[in-house]
Design a protein around this motif. Structure first.
Motif, short mmCIF file in Angstrom:
data_model
loop_
_atom_site.label_atom_id
_atom_site.label_comp_id
_atom_site.label_asym_id
_atom_site.label_seq_id
_atom_site.Cartn_x
_atom_site.Cartn_y
_atom_site.Cartn_z
N GLY A 1 6.37 -5.22 3.58
CA GLY A 1 5.72 -5.00 2.29
C GLY A 1 5.50 -6.31 1.57
O GLY A 1 5.86 -7.37 2.05
N ARG A 2 4.91 -6.19 0.37
CA ARG A 2 4.68 -7.35 -0.50
C ARG A 2 5.14 -7.00 -1.90
O ARG A 2 4.95 -5.88 -2.36
CB ARG A 2 3.20 -7.73 -0.52
N LEU A 3 5.76 -7.98 -2.57
CA LEU A 3 6.22 -7.73 -3.94
C LEU A 3 5.04 -7.37 -4.82
O LEU A 3 4.00 -8.01 -4.78
CB LEU A 3 6.92 -8.97 -4.50
N ARG A 4 5.20 -6.35 -5.62
CA ARG A 4 4.16 -5.90 -6.54
C ARG A 4 4.37 -6.46 -7.93
O ARG A 4 3.44 -6.75 -8.65
CB ARG A 4 4.14 -4.36 -6.60
N SER A 5 5.62 -6.57 -8.33
CA SER A 5 5.98 -7.10 -9.64
C SER A 5 7.36 -7.70 -9.50
O SER A 5 8.18 -7.22 -8.72
CB SER A 5 5.97 -5.97 -10.67
N ARG B 1 0.85 -1.18 0.00
CA ARG B 1 0.00 0.00 0.00
C ARG B 1 0.89 1.24 0.00
O ARG B 1 1.74 1.41 0.85
CB ARG B 1 -0.89 -0.10 1.24
N GLY C 1 5.04 -12.56 -7.42
CA GLY C 1 4.42 -11.33 -6.93
C GLY C 1 3.48 -11.64 -5.79
O GLY C 1 2.87 -12.71 -5.74
N GLY C 2 3.40 -10.74 -4.84
CA GLY C 2 2.55 -10.93 -3.68
C GLY C 2 3.29 -11.51 -2.49
O GLY C 2 2.77 -11.56 -1.38
N TYR D 1 9.70 -5.29 -7.23
CA TYR D 1 9.30 -3.96 -6.81
C TYR D 1 8.38 -4.08 -5.61
O TYR D 1 7.46 -4.90 -5.61
CB TYR D 1 8.60 -3.21 -7.95
N VAL D 2 8.63 -3.26 -4.61
CA VAL D 2 7.86 -3.31 -3.37
C VAL D 2 7.76 -1.89 -2.80
O VAL D 2 8.70 -1.10 -2.92
CB VAL D 2 8.54 -4.26 -2.35
N TYR D 3 6.62 -1.57 -2.22
CA TYR D 3 6.49 -0.29 -1.53
C TYR D 3 7.12 -0.43 -0.16
O TYR D 3 6.73 -1.29 0.62
CB TYR D 3 5.02 0.12 -1.38
N LEU E 1 7.81 3.23 -4.05
CA LEU E 1 8.13 2.00 -4.77
C LEU E 1 9.64 1.87 -4.90
O LEU E 1 10.32 2.79 -5.37
CB LEU E 1 7.48 2.03 -6.16
#
Length: 94
Positions: free
Chosen positions: A36-40, A1, A24-25, A53-55, A8
């Motif tokens: 955080g959680r991996l976005r891509s 989030r 991802g995730g 990529y992670v926030y 990012l």
């Protein structure tokens, strides 16, 4: 989030050049705590590593070690620069 205190970031996994089955995730941990959680995520052959990529909180500096939950294990990673390049073309000529 994403939020005011987060941005990012790029993380580098598998510095041994191997491909990791990351989709991802997956949870990203700092000192054992989920941050955080991996976005891509994808394997980047030009840099020989899996990148994700992670926030993350803005206070987490480049070079900070993290861990990513990959199936039944945790894989070490490093917060890295957003643009990874080979300015001398060393890998290209290898």
């Amino acid at each position: 989030r994403a939020g005011e205190g987060r941005r990012l970031r790029t993380i580098r996994l598998a510095d041994d050049g191997s491909y990791l089955p990351v989709y991802g995730g997956e949870a990203v941990r700092l000192a054992g705590e989920v941050v955080g959680r991996l976005r891509s995520v994808a394997y980047a052959p030009t840099v020989g590593a899996t990148l994700g990529y992670v926030y993350l909180d803005r206070s987490i500096a480049e070079g900070t070690g993290v861990e990513v939950d990959v199936f039944d294990r945790r894989v070490a990673g490093t917060v890295t620069a957003d643009a990874l390049v080979d300015p001398d073309g060393t890998r290209l000529r290898a």
